[in-house]
Design an enzyme around this catalytic site. Structure first.
Site, PDB file in Angstrom:
ATOM      1  N   TYR A  91       0.830  -1.205   0.000  1.00 28.78           N
ATOM      2  CA  TYR A  91       0.000   0.000   0.000  1.00 28.78           C
ATOM      3  C   TYR A  91       0.872   1.265   0.000  1.00 28.78           C
ATOM      4  CZ  TYR A  91      -3.513   3.280   1.963  1.00 28.78           C
ATOM      5  OH  TYR A  91      -4.353   4.335   2.200  1.00 28.78           O
ATOM      6  N   LYS A 120       1.098   4.184  -2.734  1.00 26.66           N
ATOM      7  CA  LYS A 120       0.752   5.567  -2.385  1.00 26.66           C
ATOM      8  C   LYS A 120       1.920   6.526  -2.627  1.00 26.66           C
ATOM      9  CE  LYS A 120      -3.538   5.426  -1.054  1.00 26.66           C
ATOM     10  NZ  LYS A 120      -4.568   5.885  -2.024  1.00 26.66           N
TER      11      LYS A 120
HETATM   12  N1  NAD Z   1      -9.375   6.670   5.809  1.00 28.38           N
HETATM   13  C1  NAD Z   1      -8.167   7.175   5.946  1.00 28.38           C
HETATM   14  O1  NAD Z   1      -7.763   7.671   7.023  1.00 28.38           O
HETATM   15  C2  NAD Z   1      -7.217   7.185   4.790  1.00 28.38           C
HETATM   16  C3  NAD Z   1      -5.876   7.531   5.059  1.00 28.38           C
HETATM   17  C4  NAD Z   1      -4.987   7.597   3.996  1.00 28.38           C
HETATM   18  C5  NAD Z   1      -5.429   7.335   2.711  1.00 28.38           C
HETATM   19  N2  NAD Z   1      -6.727   6.972   2.490  1.00 28.38           N
HETATM   20  C6  NAD Z   1      -7.131   6.728   1.098  1.00 28.38           C
HETATM   21  O2  NAD Z   1      -8.347   7.414   0.847  1.00 28.38           O
HETATM   22  C7  NAD Z   1      -9.095   6.708  -0.143  1.00 28.38           C
HETATM   23  C8  NAD Z   1     -10.496   6.433   0.359  1.00 28.38           C
HETATM   24  O3  NAD Z   1     -10.404   5.598   1.499  1.00 28.38           O
HETATM   25  P1  NAD Z   1     -11.614   5.354   2.526  1.00 28.38           P
HETATM   26  O4  NAD Z   1     -11.011   5.363   3.872  1.00 28.38           O
HETATM   27  O5  NAD Z   1     -12.741   6.250   2.193  1.00 28.38           O
HETATM   28  O6  NAD Z   1     -11.959   3.817   2.168  1.00 28.38           O
HETATM   29  P2  NAD Z   1     -13.359   3.066   1.940  1.00 28.38           P
HETATM   30  O7  NAD Z   1     -13.027   1.622   1.961  1.00 28.38           O
HETATM   31  O8  NAD Z   1     -14.382   3.596   2.886  1.00 28.38           O
HETATM   32  O9  NAD Z   1     -13.783   3.512   0.471  1.00 28.38           O
HETATM   33  C9  NAD Z   1     -13.080   3.070  -0.668  1.00 28.38           C
HETATM   34  C10 NAD Z   1     -14.080   2.844  -1.779  1.00 28.38           C
HETATM   35  O10 NAD Z   1     -13.365   2.468  -2.968  1.00 28.38           O
HETATM   36  C11 NAD Z   1     -14.131   1.491  -3.646  1.00 28.38           C
HETATM   37  N3  NAD Z   1     -13.268   0.694  -4.539  1.00 28.38           N
HETATM   38  C12 NAD Z   1     -12.333  -0.216  -4.162  1.00 28.38           C
HETATM   39  N4  NAD Z   1     -11.744  -0.746  -5.252  1.00 28.38           N
HETATM   40  C13 NAD Z   1     -12.317  -0.159  -6.334  1.00 28.38           C
HETATM   41  C14 NAD Z   1     -12.107  -0.277  -7.746  1.00 28.38           C
HETATM   42  N5  NAD Z   1     -11.200  -1.133  -8.246  1.00 28.38           N
HETATM   43  N6  NAD Z   1     -12.859   0.484  -8.576  1.00 28.38           N
HETATM   44  C15 NAD Z   1     -13.802   1.338  -8.072  1.00 28.38           C
HETATM   45  N7  NAD Z   1     -14.027   1.483  -6.747  1.00 28.38           N
HETATM   46  C16 NAD Z   1     -13.295   0.751  -5.892  1.00 28.38           C
HETATM   47  C17 NAD Z   1     -14.749   0.664  -2.539  1.00 28.38           C
HETATM   48  O11 NAD Z   1     -15.904  -0.050  -2.987  1.00 28.38           O
HETATM   49  C18 NAD Z   1     -15.064   1.716  -1.470  1.00 28.38           C
HETATM   50  O12 NAD Z   1     -16.400   2.175  -1.537  1.00 28.38           O
HETATM   51  C19 NAD Z   1      -8.273   5.455  -0.452  1.00 28.38           C
HETATM   52  O13 NAD Z   1      -7.458   5.681  -1.574  1.00 28.38           O
HETATM   53  C20 NAD Z   1      -7.414   5.287   0.775  1.00 28.38           C
HETATM   54  O14 NAD Z   1      -6.251   4.541   0.516  1.00 28.38           O
HETATM   55  C21 NAD Z   1      -7.618   6.883   3.500  1.00 28.38           C
END
Ligand code: NAD
Length: 299
Positions: A172, A176
């Site tokens: 991951y 990233k």
């Molecule tokens: N939550 C955090 O604190 C955090 C921190 C750093 C980075 N991120 C990044 O933020 C982004 C959103 O994360 P989140 O926490 O909202 O996660 P989440 O799991 O709530 O949402 C991610 C969404 O992406 C969709 N998804 C997954 N694979 C897919 C694909 N191949 N095509 C289309 N849709 C797809 C999933 O169905 C899901 O609804 C991600 O890139 C994650 O890595 C989140």
């Protein structure tokens, strides 16, 4: 409230849940028409369920906005093209692409399988590249015809795991970090078409992060995904034409600019390996602190 994105057409990937859903809702509240992309996958990327994207679209429409569902897999070359074409077919243009979809397959390196590595790189890195590539080709064509800056926007999603590192997330974090580097490079390439490219590093409680540590209600409130989206909506607006190639953290009560890989101390080169070792030791900083929102120490 002034509407920052009135009339703009935006795609948000992974907008069925979590942070992407908040981006889509706030963009729509600011007048954007939104392609709500989501495969409806589990945290590990398996399975699919269109109902999450449909719910975001229904909520946007209920609030008087315009949105359509798109269920393409962002990491598919043809799926990504289909997603861009859906915006063009529905509203005749594309202004904003927010690459947010993501999955996790955490594992220590010694146990990580090829599949765990490939799937995370595929969804994050290729799933950022493929939509960006098709959107960029579209904006180049628009620029060719009009000769004017397109005001196109790409906003990609990195993580503290990618910019500072996190044990158990080599797949991951590599994806990233790759997204941040990719974005800085394409920001330079696309400047001539009037397209900006920036990166958001969010911190929020979602299903992806809720199990990571025990939080008080107050801590949870500052980690609501809704705190990430205002930064993204501003970057998506025409007003942000002068901001490009930047990595910006948002969440946990702060917005912060991240600047990485700055050249540190230096010495004249030497031909003796032992002398090189002595110089390196002398130049290494004594403390390396994570500039993350939580002020965690790296080592
Ligand atoms: N939550 C955090 O604190 C955090 C921190 C750093 C980075 N991120 C990044 O933020 C982004 C959103 O994360 P989140 O926490 O909202 O996660 P989440 O799991 O709530 O949402 C991610 C969404 O992406 C969709 N998804 C997954 N694979 C897919 C694909 N191949 N095509 C289309 N849709 C797809 C999933 O169905 C899901 O609804 C991600 O890139 C994650 O890595 C989140």
């Amino acid at each position: 409230m002034p509407k920052l994105c009135e009339g703009r057409v935006a795609i948000v990937t992974g907008a069925g849940r979590g942070i992407g859903r908040e981006h889509a809702l706030l963009l729509a509240a600011h007048g954007a028409r939104v392609v709500v992309n989501d495969l409806g996958a589990g945290v590990d990327g398996t399975g699919r369920d269109d109902s999450f994207a449909a719910k975001t679209v229904a909520d946007i429409r209920a609030a008087g906005g315009e949105a359509i569902v798109n269920g393409d897999d962002v990491s598919s070359w043809s799926g990504a093209k289909h997603m861009i074409d859906a915006a063009l077919a529905t509203w005749g243009k594309l202004d904003v692409l927010i690459n947010n979809a993501g999955i996790l397959r955490d594992r220590m390196l010694v146990n990580m399988t090829e599949e765990e590595w490939d799937s995370v790189i595929q969804v994050h890195l290729k799933g950022t590249f493929a939509p960006s590539r098709h959107a960029a080709a579209h904006w180049r064509e628009v620029h060719k015809v009009t000769g004017a800056p397109t005001k196109g926007r790409i906003i990609n999603t990195t993580s503290t795991s990618g910019i500072y590192g996190n044990v158990g997330q080599s797949n991951y974090g590599a994806a990233k970090a790759g997204i941040a580097a990719f974005s800085i490079i394409i920001a330079r390439e696309l400047k001539k078409f009037g397209v900006t490219v920036n990166v958001i590093s969010p911190s929020a409680v979602t299903r992806m992060t809720e199990g990571l540590r025990v939080l008080t209600e107050e801590q949870k409130a500052t980690r609501d995904p809704k705190w990430v989206s205002p930064t993204v909506v501003y970057l998506a607006s025409e007003a942000a034409q002068d901001i490009t190639g930047r990595v910006i953290q948002a969440g946990i009560g702060r917005i912060a600019i991240c600047e990485g890989w700055r050249r540190g101390a230096e010495e004249a080169q030497v031909d003796d390996p032992e002398e090189a070792g002595r110089l390196i030791r002398r130049m290494l900083p004594k403390v390396r602190r994570n500039a993350g929102m939580d002020g965690m120490e790296l080592d």
